[in-house]
Design a protein around this motif. Structure first.
Motif, PDB file in Angstrom:
ATOM      1  N   MET A 168       0.865  -1.628   0.478  1.00  0.00           N
ATOM      2  CA  MET A 168      -0.067   0.034  -0.014  1.00  0.00           C
ATOM      3  C   MET A 168       1.019   0.836   0.257  1.00  0.00           C
ATOM      4  O   MET A 168       1.026   2.727  -0.950  1.00  0.00           O
ATOM      5  N   TRP A 214      -0.980   4.249  -1.173  1.00  0.00           N
ATOM      6  CA  TRP A 214      -2.361   3.991   0.301  1.00  0.00           C
ATOM      7  C   TRP A 214      -2.294   4.656   1.294  1.00  0.00           C
ATOM      8  O   TRP A 214      -1.054   3.732   1.895  1.00  0.00           O
ATOM      9  N   ASP A 250      -7.802   3.654   2.669  1.00  0.00           N
ATOM     10  CA  ASP A 250      -8.032   2.628   1.790  1.00  0.00           C
ATOM     11  C   ASP A 250      -8.124   1.423   1.744  1.00  0.00           C
ATOM     12  O   ASP A 250      -8.283   0.875   0.721  1.00  0.00           O
TER      13      ASP A 250
END
Length: 276
Positions: free
Chosen positions: A133, A138, A143
């Motif tokens: 991520m 993210w 998210d």
């Protein structure tokens, strides 16, 4: 007579101890990558190696990403006799290029240090998903809703562990078992789940997703699966009826679904992205 009974009982105890101590050899079949395979894979477009570490040692996962801003990140894990890169070509051909795909190996598989087991897999999941991520810029929990899972056989259990860890409620499972406890009875004929150290309970995980709500899980299972019977897929769906549905593939076996039913799997993947 008394000595005979004692000897028989002792033999049974010895067999149980052997099964308990050697059970990992019956569950996992790790294999390494050939020399330079990871390097060759990483040089192809849209391929990225995700390096991370746990207390088990250095680990690697493999990110397929065609978009700079993917819609979803799929956590992908194959069965006990496969490695992550076995899935790379299939995902490249059949997976959505609007999404990113994180292909993970269990500890002890591929290029990963350590040994497979629920405890080491959990440590790996805690490290690898945030690492991937981060590479997408993210964060959690913002998210979380963009995460999905896609697992086959034992990899389905790994993906459901990730689902529990990160509250992922949408995904696809291929040829999953209900639990390793049930599988010991299926394979051996007697319920020996009480001696298992390596416990995976997919029924419990799906019930948790069902309880949380807003879930969508599609199971694709071969009717002629010779290892994990299709009735286990039906039992999983029955345990979480508002969340889970089963797509049964006639003529499908345990390891050939990507070849014999690619459209069914593609449709399942699309369905999991639609939300509940």
């Amino acid at each position: 007579m008394k000595l005979s009974v004692i000897g028989t009982f002792g033999g049974i105890v010895l067999c149980l101890l052997c099964l308990s101590g050697c059970q990992s050899k019956f569950i996992y079949f790790p294999r390494p990558y050939p020399a330079n395979e990871v390097d060759r894979w990483s040089k192809r477009p849209s391929h990225q190696v995700v390096d991370y570490s746990t207390s088990d040692g250095p680990q690697k996962a493999y990110l397929l990403k065609w978009s700079q801003n993917p819609e979803h990140l799929w956590i992908v894990c194959g069965g006990n006799g496969t490695v992550a890169l076995d899935w790379s070509d299939w995902i490249s051909s059949h997976g959505s290029r609007k999404d990113a795909w994180l292909l993970i190996d269990m500890p002890g598989y591929g290029a990963n240090a350590g040994a497979p087991g629920p405890w080491s897999i959990r440590r790996s999941l805690k490290a690898v998903v945030p690492a991937a991520m981060d590479s997408l810029h993210w964060s959690l929990p913002a998210d979380r809703g963009r995460l999905r899972f896609f697992g086959h056989s034992l990899g389905s259990a790994v993906c459901l562990m990730a689902a529990k860890e990160y509250d992922i409620r949408q995904g696809v499972l291929m040829s999953p078992f209900t639990s390793t406890m049930d599988m010991t009875k299926e394979l051996i004929g007697v319920p020996l789940g009480f001696i298992l150290w390596h416990r995976y309970d997919n029924l419990a995980r799906l019930r948790e997703i069902e309880k949380a709500g807003s879930g969508r899980v599609v199971i694709v299972h071969g009717v002629d699966d010779e290892i994990i019977p299709v009735r286990m897929a039906r039992e999983l769906a029955a345990a979480a009826p508002n969340t889970t549905r089963v797509v049964e593939v006639r003529g499908g076996h345990h390891n050939d679904l990507p070849e014999v039913a690619p459209e069914a799997i593609e449709n399942a993947l699309k369905s999991a992205c639609e939300g509940p």
